[in-house]
Design an enzyme around this catalytic site. Structure first.
Site, PDB file in Angstrom:
ATOM      1  N   ARG A  31       0.887  -1.445  -0.033  1.00 28.87           N
ATOM      2  CA  ARG A  31       0.081   0.002   0.016  1.00 28.87           C
ATOM      3  C   ARG A  31       0.876   1.109  -0.119  1.00 28.87           C
ATOM      4  O   ARG A  31       0.379   2.269  -0.580  1.00 28.87           O
ATOM      5  CB  ARG A  31      -0.953  -0.008   1.169  1.00 28.87           C
ATOM      6  CG  ARG A  31      -2.192  -0.997   1.021  1.00 28.87           C
ATOM      7  CD  ARG A  31      -2.692  -1.446   2.222  1.00 28.87           C
ATOM      8  NE  ARG A  31      -4.004  -2.287   2.149  1.00 28.87           N
ATOM      9  CZ  ARG A  31      -3.976  -3.724   1.925  1.00 28.87           C
ATOM     10  NH1 ARG A  31      -2.559  -4.214   1.853  1.00 28.87           N
ATOM     11  NH2 ARG A  31      -5.088  -4.429   2.000  1.00 28.87           N
ATOM     12  N   ASP A 319      -4.004 -15.500   6.873  1.00 27.20           N
ATOM     13  CA  ASP A 319      -2.737 -15.955   6.341  1.00 27.20           C
ATOM     14  C   ASP A 319      -1.940 -17.178   7.407  1.00 27.20           C
ATOM     15  O   ASP A 319      -0.851 -17.510   7.089  1.00 27.20           O
ATOM     16  CB  ASP A 319      -1.828 -14.627   6.097  1.00 27.20           C
ATOM     17  CG  ASP A 319      -2.791 -14.030   4.898  1.00 27.20           C
ATOM     18  OD1 ASP A 319      -3.374 -14.604   3.909  1.00 27.20           O
ATOM     19  OD2 ASP A 319      -2.426 -12.846   4.589  1.00 27.20           O
TER      20      ASP A 319
HETATM   21  C1  S3P Z   1      -4.261  -9.076   1.929  1.00 29.89           C
HETATM   22  C2  S3P Z   1      -5.525  -9.744   2.114  1.00 29.89           C
HETATM   23  C3  S3P Z   1      -5.868 -10.904   2.282  1.00 29.89           C
HETATM   24  C4  S3P Z   1      -4.614 -11.658   2.556  1.00 29.89           C
HETATM   25  C5  S3P Z   1      -3.403 -11.410   1.902  1.00 29.89           C
HETATM   26  C6  S3P Z   1      -3.249  -9.921   2.078  1.00 29.89           C
HETATM   27  C7  S3P Z   1      -4.169  -7.701   1.526  1.00 29.89           C
HETATM   28  O1  S3P Z   1      -6.364 -11.439   0.981  1.00 29.89           O
HETATM   29  O2  S3P Z   1      -4.744 -13.212   2.632  1.00 29.89           O
HETATM   30  O3  S3P Z   1      -2.362 -12.275   2.075  1.00 29.89           O
HETATM   31  O4  S3P Z   1      -2.818  -7.074   1.839  1.00 29.89           O
HETATM   32  O5  S3P Z   1      -5.213  -6.978   1.591  1.00 29.89           O
HETATM   33  P1  S3P Z   1      -8.033 -11.553   0.655  1.00 29.89           P
HETATM   34  O6  S3P Z   1      -8.369 -10.068   0.360  1.00 29.89           O
HETATM   35  O7  S3P Z   1      -8.286 -12.242  -0.515  1.00 29.89           O
HETATM   36  O8  S3P Z   1      -8.643 -12.225   1.768  1.00 29.89           O
END
Ligand code: S3P
Length: 445
Positions: A31, A319
């Protein structure tokens, strides 16, 4: 076994301890590159995770004309191009293994005046992208997926309108993609999520001066004229710390300290779940990194007990399940997980791949479409295929604290997508992770 040259050879041990620090948070690092890239002025980032995933995002922003300088370890300086200053990339943007890079970019690119193509590695190319494309189209975006997957074509020059989204899947990536598109829309964009997910985009947008309104499960972002560059301090990644929280719960007789870990309440499900299993984890608050809370974590070896994992904790630990399954293998009794079908569409099918590995080591695992049921008990040594999934590889390295015999973990190169120095840091606390067959690296990676 699937492809990939490098393997871990982990000797069976029974003790870890000391003090350590994990690298920067992956979600926040992605981000920081995106928002710093479209801000006005210079954004200085400290604690940036220079892993393959975040470098995909960094390189994509560079390919769209953002001047980015790596000024030291974990230090990145971005000369923002401004909200409307990105330029058409010369070729496809390669997001590698990174779902976050691809889905968030879909939102960011939907509002640009140029066309772009997003591609990824074989794992990312199998992952669903319509979950982001579909709601973006309701805002006027023109996006084409390839049978729902990458490559993704984003056709620029569209006029976006604000929209009211109600998500079916709890996904911070989809929520964030919509908020990024919302910056370019003609009116406010709201997203209501079915369960709380990580809110790093909300916090960081606010740091860049964007008004973000949160009411219960609904977040609203309004279009802005500019983002104000700022300083971003990235805390340690709790998803990387999770491997050591479990290692400590299994084998830190005198305690293990993990310093400066990001403790955003939308990420702490792993601590709650381990505590429900009986782990002794102590949290010592250590202030803020930007708008993110930080703490030193201390964990002691404890007798773990199997539990039914509360479903509301699933998105807050999404995760961390690979290594939580290792904790379940160490626990007395049965652990049951349900409501976690999302694990099947991560970097690998984490329910199937963990069940395969644990079964190979002698565990009793019953698999369901949205979870699994497993019995704790001793594990044997043996050979595990990580299926190219970084978190599966690191989880099985922790399993060496339980296994009666050496573990060989195949196809571990993707550990570099989130935790480039995992073997070195693991060895620092007593987990003997040897690296074999890594191209261009020494025998200890
Ligand atoms: C993330 C959101 C999650 C997570 C990924 C990182 C993020 O995914 O599993 O490792 O940085 O917004 P999902 O939005 O598919 O749940």
């Amino acid at each position: 076994m699937s492809g990939g040259g490098a393997s871990y050879r982990v000797t069976s041990q029974r003790r870890v301890g000391g003090a350590m620090q994990v690298p920067g948070d992956k979600s926040i690092s992605h981000r920081a590159m995106m928002l710093g890239g479209i801000a006005d002025g210079v954004t200085e980032v400290e604690g940036f995770l220079a892993s393959a995933d975040c470098l995909s995002t960094l390189n994509a922003m560079r390919a769209m004309g953002v001047a980015i300088e790596e000024t030291g370890p974990g230090r990145v300086r971005l000369q923002g191009a401004g909200l409307h200053g990105l330029k058409a990339p010369k070729g496809p943007l390669d997001m590698g293994n990174a779902g976050t890079a691809m889905r968030l970019s879909m939102g960011l690119l939907a509002g640009q005046h140029f066309d772009s193509v997003l591609v990824g590695d074989p794992s990312l190319s199998r992952r669903p992208m319509e979950r982001a494309a579909r709601p973006l189209r309701t805002m006027g975006a023109s996006i084409t997926t390839t049978d729902g997957r990458p490559p993704v074509h984003v056709h620029g020059g569209q006029t976006l309108t604000g929209a009211e989204h109600v998500l079916e899947v709890a996904s911070a990536q989809v929520k964030s993609a919509l908020m990024l598109a919302g910056l370019y829309a003609g009116g406010p964009t709201s997203v209501t999520e079915p369960a709380p997910t990580r809110d790093h985009t909300e916090r960081m947008l606010a740091a860049f001066g964007v008004p973000v309104q949160v009411t219960g499960s609904r977040v609203t972002v309004s279009p802005v004229i500019r983002l104000e560059a700022c300083r971003i301090e990235v805390p340690g990644d709790i998803s990387s710390a999770a491997f050591f929280l479990v290692a400590g719960a299994l084998a830190a007789r005198d305690g293990l300290v993990i310093r400066r870990v990001g403790l955003n309440p939308t990420r702490t499900g792993v601590i709650d779940i381990l505590r429900l299993m009986g782990a002794d984890i102590r949290v010592h608050p250590a202030g803020l990194a930007g708008r993110e809370p930080v703490a030193d974590l201390e964990v002691f070896q404890s007798d773990l007990t199997g539990i039914a994992i509360p479903e509301e904790l699933v998105p807050l630990a999404i995760d961390e399940f690979p290594v939580l399954f290792i904790a379940a293998a160490a626990a007395r009794g049965e652990t049951v997980l349900s409501g976690a079908a999302e694990l099947r569409v991560k970097e690998s099918d984490r329910i199937a791949v963990m069940a395969e590995g644990l079964t190979r080591l002698g565990a009793t695992v019953e698999v369901y479409p949205d979870g699994l049921r497993m019995q704790g008990g001793p594990l044997s040594g043996g050979e595990i295929d990580s299926h190219g999934d970084h978190r599966i590889a690191m989880a099985f390295a922790v399993a060496s604290l339980l296994s009666h015999g050496e573990l060989v973990i195949r196809d571990v190169e993707n550990v570099g997508t989130s935790f480039p120095d995992f073997p070195g840091i693991a060895r620092g606390i007593g987990l003997e992770v040897g690296v074999e067959g890594a191209a261009g690296r020494g025998p200890h990676g």
